[in-house]
Design a protein around this motif. Structure first.
Motif, short mmCIF file in Angstrom:
data_model
loop_
_atom_site.label_atom_id
_atom_site.label_comp_id
_atom_site.label_asym_id
_atom_site.label_seq_id
_atom_site.Cartn_x
_atom_site.Cartn_y
_atom_site.Cartn_z
N SER A 47 0.83 -1.21 0.00
CA SER A 47 0.00 0.00 0.00
C SER A 47 0.86 1.25 0.00
N ASN A 48 1.91 1.26 0.80
CA ASN A 48 2.82 2.41 0.81
C ASN A 48 3.51 2.58 -0.54
N TYR A 49 3.82 1.45 -1.18
CA TYR A 49 4.44 1.49 -2.49
C TYR A 49 3.52 2.19 -3.51
N TRP A 50 2.23 1.86 -3.47
CA TRP A 50 1.28 2.39 -4.44
C TRP A 50 0.76 3.77 -4.09
N LEU A 51 0.90 4.20 -2.84
CA LEU A 51 0.29 5.44 -2.39
C LEU A 51 0.70 6.65 -3.24
N THR A 52 1.97 6.85 -3.44
CA THR A 52 2.46 8.01 -4.21
C THR A 52 2.11 7.90 -5.69
N ALA A 53 2.24 6.70 -6.24
CA ALA A 53 1.93 6.52 -7.66
C ALA A 53 0.46 6.80 -7.93
N LEU A 54 -0.41 6.33 -7.06
CA LEU A 54 -1.84 6.57 -7.24
C LEU A 54 -2.19 8.04 -7.10
N LYS A 55 -1.54 8.73 -6.17
CA LYS A 55 -1.77 10.18 -6.03
C LYS A 55 -1.37 10.91 -7.31
N THR A 56 -0.26 10.52 -7.87
CA THR A 56 0.22 11.15 -9.10
C THR A 56 -0.73 10.87 -10.27
N LEU A 57 -1.17 9.63 -10.40
CA LEU A 57 -2.10 9.29 -11.47
C LEU A 57 -3.42 10.03 -11.32
N LEU A 58 -3.91 10.13 -10.09
CA LEU A 58 -5.16 10.86 -9.86
C LEU A 58 -5.00 12.35 -10.17
N ALA A 59 -3.84 12.90 -9.84
CA ALA A 59 -3.59 14.31 -10.14
C ALA A 59 -3.54 14.57 -11.64
N SER A 60 -3.24 13.54 -12.41
CA SER A 60 -3.17 13.73 -13.87
C SER A 60 -4.56 13.81 -14.52
N LEU A 61 -5.60 13.34 -13.84
CA LEU A 61 -6.93 13.31 -14.46
C LEU A 61 -7.45 14.71 -14.84
N PRO A 62 -7.45 15.70 -13.93
CA PRO A 62 -7.92 17.03 -14.35
C PRO A 62 -7.03 17.65 -15.43
N LEU A 63 -5.74 17.36 -15.36
CA LEU A 63 -4.83 17.91 -16.37
C LEU A 63 -5.08 17.29 -17.74
N LEU A 64 -5.34 15.99 -17.76
CA LEU A 64 -5.70 15.35 -19.03
C LEU A 64 -7.01 15.90 -19.57
N GLY A 65 -7.96 16.17 -18.68
CA GLY A 65 -9.22 16.79 -19.09
C GLY A 65 -8.99 18.14 -19.73
N LEU A 66 -8.10 18.91 -19.15
CA LEU A 66 -7.76 20.22 -19.70
C LEU A 66 -7.09 20.07 -21.06
N LEU A 67 -6.22 19.09 -21.20
CA LEU A 67 -5.59 18.82 -22.49
C LEU A 67 -6.64 18.50 -23.55
N GLY A 68 -7.64 17.71 -23.18
CA GLY A 68 -8.72 17.39 -24.11
C GLY A 68 -9.50 18.62 -24.51
N THR A 69 -9.72 19.52 -23.56
CA THR A 69 -10.44 20.76 -23.86
C THR A 69 -9.64 21.62 -24.83
N ILE A 70 -8.36 21.76 -24.58
CA ILE A 70 -7.52 22.57 -25.47
C ILE A 70 -7.49 21.98 -26.87
N SER A 71 -7.33 20.67 -26.97
CA SER A 71 -7.29 20.06 -28.31
C SER A 71 -8.66 20.18 -28.99
N GLY A 72 -9.75 20.09 -28.23
CA GLY A 72 -11.08 20.26 -28.80
C GLY A 72 -11.30 21.68 -29.31
N LEU A 73 -10.86 22.66 -28.53
CA LEU A 73 -10.98 24.05 -28.97
C LEU A 73 -10.13 24.32 -30.21
N LEU A 74 -8.93 23.76 -30.24
CA LEU A 74 -8.08 23.92 -31.43
C LEU A 74 -8.75 23.33 -32.66
N GLY A 75 -9.40 22.17 -32.49
CA GLY A 75 -10.13 21.55 -33.60
C GLY A 75 -11.28 22.42 -34.07
#
Length: 135
Positions: A47-75
């Motif tokens: 669990s300690n091993y996965w704790l930091t990796a999961l936090k990082t992956l979860l933090a990427s979700l809103p950023l990926l959403g923003l990336l999708g928005t930017i690419s959609g607006l560019l399209g």
């Protein structure tokens, strides 16, 4: 019927699939650690091993959403420039709605993951205290 087609079209976006895959992976790993493993020293270490990796992956979700928005607006803007802005109101509103979907999805998917993460963190702390008291 037109709305259904619009939502199905949004699933063609690679960012949407990346969001769904990352969220599913995080949820499954968190649920496995929280409810489907016996609480032991091996569980604590895993669990300690996965704790930091999961936090990082979860933090990427809103950023990926923003990336999708930017690419959609560019399209949308590219489509406007190619078609000289014909019927611009419908094109822009449809393009922006489609683009904003990924941001909304990223934000919606991160909330359950953060709640599970907080529960995992608390469970780890409680287990550690109980383990140290038992020794």
């Amino acid at each position: 019927m037109n709305e259904i087609t619009l939502y199905l079209n949004m699933l063609n976006h690679g960012v949407v699939w990346a969001l769904l895959v990352i969220a599913t992976f995080c949820y499954s790993k968190q649920l496995q650690l929280l409810f489907f493993m016996n609480k032991s020293e091996m569980w604590f270490s895993k669990s300690n091993y996965w704790l930091t990796a999961l936090k990082t992956l979860l933090a990427s979700l809103p950023l990926l959403g923003l990336l999708g928005t930017i690419s959609g607006l560019l399209g949308t803007f590219k489509h406007m420039s190619i078609h000289n802005g014909l019927d611009m109101q419908e094109m822009v509103s449809g393009g922006i709605a489609s683009a904003m979907f990924t941001t909304q999805l990223g934000l919606v998917l991160v909330v359950p993951g953060l709640l599970l993460q907080a529960l995992l963190d608390k469970t780890l702390k409680l287990w550690r205290v109980e383990f140290l008291c038992a020794q």
